[in-house]
Design a protein around this motif. Structure first.
Motif, PDB file in Angstrom:
ATOM      1  N   CYS A 138      42.794  47.582  19.736  1.00 44.38           N
ATOM      2  CA  CYS A 138      42.852  46.741  20.936  1.00 44.38           C
ATOM      3  C   CYS A 138      44.088  47.090  21.744  1.00 44.38           C
ATOM      4  CB  CYS A 138      42.857  45.268  20.553  1.00 44.38           C
ATOM      5  SG  CYS A 138      43.064  44.159  21.975  1.00 44.38           S
ATOM      6  N   ASN A 139      43.887  47.605  22.951  1.00 47.43           N
ATOM      7  CA  ASN A 139      45.011  47.952  23.820  1.00 47.43           C
ATOM      8  C   ASN A 139      45.784  46.738  24.307  1.00 47.43           C
ATOM      9  OD1 ASN A 139      44.686  50.833  23.918  1.00 47.43           O
ATOM     10  ND2 ASN A 139      42.881  50.521  25.210  1.00 47.43           N
ATOM     11  N   LYS A 140      45.135  45.595  24.366  1.00 44.08           N
ATOM     12  CA  LYS A 140      45.814  44.380  24.797  1.00 44.08           C
ATOM     13  C   LYS A 140      46.801  43.913  23.723  1.00 44.08           C
ATOM     14  CE  LYS A 140      43.404  41.359  27.083  1.00 44.08           C
ATOM     15  NZ  LYS A 140      44.100  41.292  28.408  1.00 44.08           N
ATOM     16  N   ARG A 141      46.408  44.103  22.481  1.00 42.83           N
ATOM     17  CA  ARG A 141      47.257  43.699  21.362  1.00 42.83           C
ATOM     18  C   ARG A 141      48.309  44.751  21.050  1.00 42.83           C
ATOM     19  NH1 ARG A 141      43.413  43.342  17.647  1.00 42.83           N
ATOM     20  NH2 ARG A 141      43.992  45.326  16.702  1.00 42.83           N
ATOM     21  N   GLN A 142      47.916  46.030  21.124  1.00 41.71           N
ATOM     22  CA  GLN A 142      48.840  47.137  20.851  1.00 41.71           C
ATOM     23  C   GLN A 142      48.555  48.252  21.835  1.00 41.71           C
ATOM     24  OE1 GLN A 142      49.080  48.333  16.749  1.00 41.71           O
ATOM     25  NE2 GLN A 142      49.965  50.318  17.248  1.00 41.71           N
ATOM     26  N   PRO A 143      49.357  48.395  22.888  1.00 40.29           N
ATOM     27  CA  PRO A 143      49.098  49.391  23.927  1.00 40.29           C
ATOM     28  C   PRO A 143      48.919  50.792  23.360  1.00 40.29           C
ATOM     29  CG  PRO A 143      50.871  47.925  24.577  1.00 40.29           C
ATOM     30  CD  PRO A 143      50.569  47.602  23.151  1.00 40.29           C
ATOM     31  N   GLY A 144      47.904  51.488  23.886  1.00 39.40           N
ATOM     32  CA  GLY A 144      47.639  52.857  23.479  1.00 39.40           C
ATOM     33  C   GLY A 144      46.794  52.997  22.229  1.00 39.40           C
ATOM     34  N   GLN A 145      46.401  51.878  21.637  1.00 37.66           N
ATOM     35  CA  GLN A 145      45.643  51.925  20.391  1.00 37.66           C
ATOM     36  C   GLN A 145      44.182  52.278  20.613  1.00 37.66           C
ATOM     37  OE1 GLN A 145      44.924  48.188  18.134  1.00 37.66           O
ATOM     38  NE2 GLN A 145      46.024  49.190  16.456  1.00 37.66           N
ATOM     39  N   GLY A 146      43.629  51.904  21.767  1.00 36.08           N
ATOM     40  CA  GLY A 146      42.211  52.072  22.035  1.00 36.08           C
ATOM     41  C   GLY A 146      41.515  50.726  22.148  1.00 36.08           C
ATOM     42  N   CYS A 147      40.238  50.755  22.550  1.00 35.25           N
ATOM     43  CA  CYS A 147      39.462  49.531  22.751  1.00 35.25           C
ATOM     44  C   CYS A 147      38.119  49.665  22.036  1.00 35.25           C
ATOM     45  CB  CYS A 147      39.246  49.260  24.232  1.00 35.25           C
ATOM     46  SG  CYS A 147      38.167  47.851  24.582  1.00 35.25           S
ATOM     47  N   ASP A 148      37.987  48.987  20.909  1.00 31.52           N
ATOM     48  CA  ASP A 148      36.740  49.066  20.146  1.00 31.52           C
ATOM     49  C   ASP A 148      35.599  48.313  20.801  1.00 31.52           C
ATOM     50  OD1 ASP A 148      37.613  50.767  18.197  1.00 31.52           O
ATOM     51  OD2 ASP A 148      38.058  49.217  16.724  1.00 31.52           O
ATOM     52  N   ALA A 149      35.902  47.427  21.747  1.00 35.36           N
ATOM     53  CA  ALA A 149      34.836  46.700  22.434  1.00 35.36           C
ATOM     54  C   ALA A 149      33.988  47.622  23.299  1.00 35.36           C
ATOM     55  CB  ALA A 149      35.420  45.580  23.286  1.00 35.36           C
ATOM     56  N   LEU A 150      34.576  48.712  23.790  1.00 35.82           N
ATOM     57  CA  LEU A 150      33.825  49.625  24.662  1.00 35.82           C
ATOM     58  C   LEU A 150      32.571  50.156  23.990  1.00 35.82           C
ATOM     59  CD1 LEU A 150      36.756  51.603  26.309  1.00 35.82           C
ATOM     60  CD2 LEU A 150      35.079  50.179  27.495  1.00 35.82           C
ATOM     61  N   GLY A 196      35.918  44.215  37.333  1.00 37.55           N
ATOM     62  CA  GLY A 196      37.366  44.280  37.183  1.00 37.55           C
ATOM     63  C   GLY A 196      37.889  44.890  35.902  1.00 37.55           C
ATOM     64  N   ALA A 197      37.024  45.392  35.043  1.00 34.89           N
ATOM     65  CA  ALA A 197      37.459  45.958  33.767  1.00 34.89           C
ATOM     66  C   ALA A 197      37.946  47.389  33.954  1.00 34.89           C
ATOM     67  CB  ALA A 197      36.336  45.895  32.748  1.00 34.89           C
ATOM     68  N   SER A 198      38.415  47.986  32.867  1.00 34.83           N
ATOM     69  CA  SER A 198      38.865  49.373  32.901  1.00 34.83           C
ATOM     70  C   SER A 198      38.504  50.047  31.592  1.00 34.83           C
ATOM     71  CB  SER A 198      40.388  49.442  33.118  1.00 34.83           C
ATOM     72  OG  SER A 198      41.089  49.035  31.950  1.00 34.83           O
ATOM     73  N   ASP A 199      38.788  51.332  31.494  1.00 36.85           N
ATOM     74  CA  ASP A 199      38.531  52.056  30.243  1.00 36.85           C
ATOM     75  C   ASP A 199      39.459  51.608  29.127  1.00 36.85           C
ATOM     76  OD1 ASP A 199      36.518  53.513  31.414  1.00 36.85           O
ATOM     77  OD2 ASP A 199      37.799  55.216  31.920  1.00 36.85           O
ATOM     78  N   ARG A 245      46.654  39.657  36.219  1.00 37.46           N
ATOM     79  CA  ARG A 245      46.495  41.070  36.561  1.00 37.46           C
ATOM     80  C   ARG A 245      45.181  41.608  36.002  1.00 37.46           C
ATOM     81  NH1 ARG A 245      51.319  44.558  36.653  1.00 37.46           N
ATOM     82  NH2 ARG A 245      50.087  45.855  35.255  1.00 37.46           N
ATOM     83  N   LEU A 246      44.601  42.561  36.710  1.00 39.94           N
ATOM     84  CA  LEU A 246      43.500  43.322  36.126  1.00 39.94           C
ATOM     85  C   LEU A 246      44.074  44.303  35.115  1.00 39.94           C
ATOM     86  CD1 LEU A 246      41.250  43.966  39.256  1.00 39.94           C
ATOM     87  CD2 LEU A 246      40.935  42.274  37.435  1.00 39.94           C
ATOM     88  N   PRO A 247      43.294  44.716  34.115  1.00 35.03           N
ATOM     89  CA  PRO A 247      43.872  45.474  32.995  1.00 35.03           C
ATOM     90  C   PRO A 247      44.393  46.847  33.366  1.00 35.03           C
ATOM     91  CG  PRO A 247      41.480  45.332  32.796  1.00 35.03           C
ATOM     92  CD  PRO A 247      41.872  44.388  33.882  1.00 35.03           C
ATOM     93  N   GLY A 248      43.649  47.601  34.198  1.00 29.74           N
ATOM     94  CA  GLY A 248      44.091  48.957  34.493  1.00 29.74           C
ATOM     95  C   GLY A 248      44.418  49.719  33.224  1.00 29.74           C
ATOM     96  N   ASP A 249      45.549  50.408  33.232  1.00 33.92           N
ATOM     97  CA  ASP A 249      46.009  51.135  32.038  1.00 33.92           C
ATOM     98  C   ASP A 249      46.927  50.300  31.158  1.00 33.92           C
ATOM     99  OD1 ASP A 249      44.638  53.432  32.829  1.00 33.92           O
ATOM    100  OD2 ASP A 249      46.323  54.127  34.046  1.00 33.92           O
ATOM    101  N   SER A 293      27.701  44.074  43.712  1.00 34.19           N
ATOM    102  CA  SER A 293      27.357  45.470  43.999  1.00 34.19           C
ATOM    103  C   SER A 293      28.218  46.453  43.225  1.00 34.19           C
ATOM    104  CB  SER A 293      27.479  45.746  45.501  1.00 34.19           C
ATOM    105  OG  SER A 293      28.819  45.525  45.934  1.00 34.19           O
ATOM    106  N   HIS A 294      29.417  46.032  42.801  1.00 36.91           N
ATOM    107  CA  HIS A 294      30.307  46.904  42.042  1.00 36.91           C
ATOM    108  C   HIS A 294      30.317  46.572  40.551  1.00 36.91           C
ATOM    109  CE1 HIS A 294      31.771  47.510  46.151  1.00 36.91           C
ATOM    110  NE2 HIS A 294      32.333  48.621  45.730  1.00 36.91           N
ATOM    111  N   ALA A 295      29.426  45.707  40.113  1.00 40.61           N
ATOM    112  CA  ALA A 295      29.371  45.356  38.701  1.00 40.61           C
ATOM    113  C   ALA A 295      28.963  46.552  37.859  1.00 40.61           C
ATOM    114  CB  ALA A 295      28.394  44.211  38.484  1.00 40.61           C
ATOM    115  N   GLN A 296      29.591  46.679  36.685  1.00 31.64           N
ATOM    116  CA  GLN A 296      29.285  47.777  35.764  1.00 31.64           C
ATOM    117  C   GLN A 296      28.981  47.194  34.390  1.00 31.64           C
ATOM    118  OE1 GLN A 296      32.739  50.381  36.061  1.00 31.64           O
ATOM    119  NE2 GLN A 296      31.680  51.645  37.564  1.00 31.64           N
ATOM    120  N   ALA A 297      27.785  47.467  33.931  1.00 37.68           N
ATOM    121  CA  ALA A 297      27.346  46.916  32.648  1.00 37.68           C
ATOM    122  C   ALA A 297      27.757  47.817  31.493  1.00 37.68           C
ATOM    123  CB  ALA A 297      25.835  46.738  32.648  1.00 37.68           C
TER     124      ALA A 297
END
Length: 325
Positions: free
Chosen positions: A127-139, A150-153, A192-196, A294-298
């Motif tokens: 989880c990048n929110k918990r530990q930056p640079g770790q990755g996001c398993d939710a993806l 509003g999400a990011s990679d 803030r939106l997550p961005g990087d 119109s900009h929603a990404q599933a």
């Protein structure tokens, strides 16, 4: 055992002075204590602000000032909130159990952290929110409840608050205190939106204390609708807060915000632009919803949220523009 210091602030200035490095403010504790129990939050010191800035007062311009320490139950039950801002009362009552509402504070509600399962799973998930640079398993994992806007990679978690969605639709302003003085932040700009950097969730500075939330005069009609998997104590799949002012069969002014779909309470500015000054009717409502989405990404599991959000926006606008109950 992790050593922990505790201090009870006597006023806002004292709280800010007590908020040294490693300190965290404690309001109702309904989110913070859970995070500490899971060792996701590890403060060295708790500064108790639960007794500060309590109450709801009418302002000179006909709005309201809500103290950051006011319990959610008290806000929802306040006569002026129920009369002028039903969207806020309904959002709070839809938000949690009565026991949690009795403890949770207005400031704490705004600053609660995501309920993403991967964020809470410290031992087994990235989880990048918990530990930056770790990755996001939710993806690539189970992401049915995650963001379509509003999400990011780096992060696709959603903000969990119902109250904050209603406040976003009301043009609320967050009042804060720092060692340098006071400032005001539009609620729509607080998160803030997550961005990087999804670990940086708000624009607050270290030690900055939320002291209150002000509301401008209300639009004549407002409401809140929450769609969830079960009717009690569940987070929103999609929610819509709306406020509207009608004149001669047209929409003079409108404010919309969405919950359950983005990393922050999502103000639907595109939809508002389509609606403002236009006619009442489901065709216009659907066009506004389509513009917003119109900009929603599933992701793999949450594509249904796009159509669900569209239908919920239309339903809320239909309710707001119908005959008052």
């Amino acid at each position: 055992m992790t050593p922990l210091r505790y201090a009870r602030a006597v006023d806002a200035q004292d709280a800010v002075l007590q908020a040294t490095t490693g300190a965290t403010y404690l309001g109702g504790g309904t989110n913070l204590v859970d995070l500490m129990r899971e060792t996701i939050e590890r403060p060295e010191k708790l500064v108790d602000v639960s007794g500060l800035a309590v109450g709801v007062e009418e302002t000179e311009n006909g709005g309201l000032m809500i103290g950051a320490g006011t319990r959610n139950t008290a806000i929802a039950a306040h006569p002026l909130v129920r009369q002028r801002y039903p969207v806020l009362a309904r959002a709070i009552l839809a938000g949690a159990s009565a026991q949690i509402r009795n403890m949770a504070t207005a400031g704490g509600n705004l600053l609660q952290r995501t309920r993403c399962a991967y964020f809470y799973d410290e031992s087994g998930s990235r989880c990048n929110k918990r530990q930056p640079g770790q990755g996001c398993d939710a993806l690539g994992g189970f992401n049915r409840n995650h963001a379509i806007l509003g999400a990011s990679d780096a992060c696709v978690a959603v903000h969990p608050s119902d109250m904050a969605v209603a406040l976003a639709s009301l043009d609320a302003v967050v009042h804060t205190r720092t060692s340098k003085g006071e400032r005001q932040i539009a609620l729509t700009e607080l998160h803030r939106l997550p961005g990087d950097h999804p670990d940086i969730e708000t624009v607050l500075e270290p030690g900055e204390l939320v002291t209150g939330i002000s509301l401008p005069p209300a639009l004549p009609r407002s409401t809140y609708r929450k769609v969830r998997d079960r009717s009690s104590y569940a987070f929103a799949l999609v929610s819509v807060a709306g406020a509207i002012d009608l004149a001669d069969g047209h929409i003079r002014d409108v404010r919309l915000a969405l919950g359950g779909v983005a990393p922050r309470p999502w103000r639907a500015y595109r939809a508002e632009d389509v609606l403002r000054g236009g006619p009442i009717g489901k065709v216009a409502f659907a066009a506004a919803a389509d513009a917003e989405l119109s900009h929603a990404q599933a992701l793999r599991d949450n594509g249904f949220k796009i159509e669900l959000a569209r239908r919920t926006i239309v339903a809320v606008l239909d309710e707001l523009t119908g005959d008052p109950a």
